[in-house]
Scaffold this active site. Structure first.
Site, mmCIF file in Angstrom:
data_model
loop_
_atom_site.group_PDB
_atom_site.id
_atom_site.type_symbol
_atom_site.label_atom_id
_atom_site.label_comp_id
_atom_site.label_asym_id
_atom_site.label_seq_id
_atom_site.Cartn_x
_atom_site.Cartn_y
_atom_site.Cartn_z
ATOM 1 N N THR A 27 0.778 -1.201 -0.060
ATOM 2 C CA THR A 27 -0.006 0.006 0.001
ATOM 3 C C THR A 27 0.875 1.377 -0.007
ATOM 4 O OG1 THR A 27 -0.239 0.244 2.402
ATOM 5 C CG2 THR A 27 -1.556 -1.111 1.320
ATOM 6 N N LEU A 56 3.229 -1.114 4.916
ATOM 7 C CA LEU A 56 2.514 0.075 5.160
ATOM 8 C C LEU A 56 3.610 1.329 5.121
ATOM 9 C CD1 LEU A 56 0.522 -1.339 8.250
ATOM 10 C CD2 LEU A 56 -0.447 -1.139 5.939
ATOM 11 N N ILE A 82 7.228 -2.559 6.791
ATOM 12 C CA ILE A 82 7.272 -0.771 6.905
ATOM 13 C C ILE A 82 7.937 -0.579 5.643
ATOM 14 C CG2 ILE A 82 8.203 1.258 8.090
ATOM 15 C CD1 ILE A 82 6.068 -0.704 9.627
ATOM 16 N N LYS A 83 7.124 0.406 4.878
ATOM 17 C CA LYS A 83 7.432 1.109 3.558
ATOM 18 C C LYS A 83 8.396 2.247 4.083
ATOM 19 C CE LYS A 83 5.596 0.862 -0.963
ATOM 20 N NZ LYS A 83 4.252 0.992 -1.622
ATOM 21 N N ILE A 84 9.499 2.478 3.609
ATOM 22 C CA ILE A 84 10.328 3.464 3.676
ATOM 23 C C ILE A 84 10.842 4.269 2.466
ATOM 24 C CG2 ILE A 84 12.463 4.370 4.859
ATOM 25 C CD1 ILE A 84 11.857 2.775 7.193
#
Length: 216
Positions: A27, A56, A82-84
């Site tokens: 997402t 996310l 965790i999308k960074i």
């Protein structure tokens, strides 16, 4: 190859899961903004539906803010990733989160050297955006080839998520290269099923079966 859906739409996720083809979901704030649901409720339902990883994204620009967001998001489920973003502050956060055992997906990758930095920082996943490179008359899949070669040279365990997929040929090329994952919009997943000769063949078999039934 694993298939992820690049979506925050619950109906799309349910349908892909029913087909038995859903390995995970990615997402981003843009996708989440399209859904008429509070963020917490939406994410909770996605995490309930999806057995595999769910990415996310954080929205802070500085490492400490990203880390704080990541720690809170990580509490939502065991399958949270965790999308960074691929920035110096982002990779600083990735390094610390990796030490804490929090999984990360480094996004907005557009060069092999960026991918190398992400792997060295300890990212679990790297997301090269091939469609956006194609949009500016660059060959996006060459990036995936280069990343795969570099990771193979040094034994990096960071998995390659081919992202910004626009059509089935992107999926085919990613599979031929040997990318770990393709994350795609739901319409692209649907198109993978279709071939005109399959449709013609089914129609012909059904017509012929009607002749057989008439003789029973």
């Amino acid at each position: 190859m694993k298939f992820f859906l690049d979506t925050a739409n619950l109906e799309e996720i349910r349908k892909a899961k029913e087909w038995g083809l859903l390995d995970g979901v990615t997402t981003n704030p843009t996708l989440v903004s399209k859904e008429d649901m509070p963020f917490q409720g939406l994410v909770t339902e996605i995490l309930r539906l999806v057995d595999g990883p769910v990415s996310l994204e954080v929205v802070s620009e500085h490492a400490q803010g990203m880390i704080s967001e990541a720690r809170e998001l990580n509490k939502l489920g065991e399958n949270v990733v965790i999308k960074i973003p691929l920035t110096p502050e982002g990779l600083k956060a990735v390094k610390i989160l990796a030490q804490e055992g929090i999984k990360t997906n480094v996004t907005l990758c557009f060069s092999p050297t960026q991918a190398l930095l992400a792997a060295k920082a300890g990212a679990d996943y790297i997301s090269p955006f091939i469609g956006r490179l194609d949009d500016i008359s660059s060959y996006g899949m060459r990036l995936v080839e280069d990343i795969k070669d570099i990771y193979g040279n040094y034994g990096f365990e960071t998995q390659i998520i081919v992202a910004s997929i626009r059509h089935p040929m992107h999926v085919l090329e990613a599979a031929l290269i040997g990318a770990d994952i393709a994350t795609m919009p739901f319409p692209v997943l649907e198109k993978l099923f279709h071939h005109p000769l399959t449709d013609i063949g089914i129609q012909r078999f059904l017509r012929d079966w009607e002749k057989v039934k008439a003789r029973i």
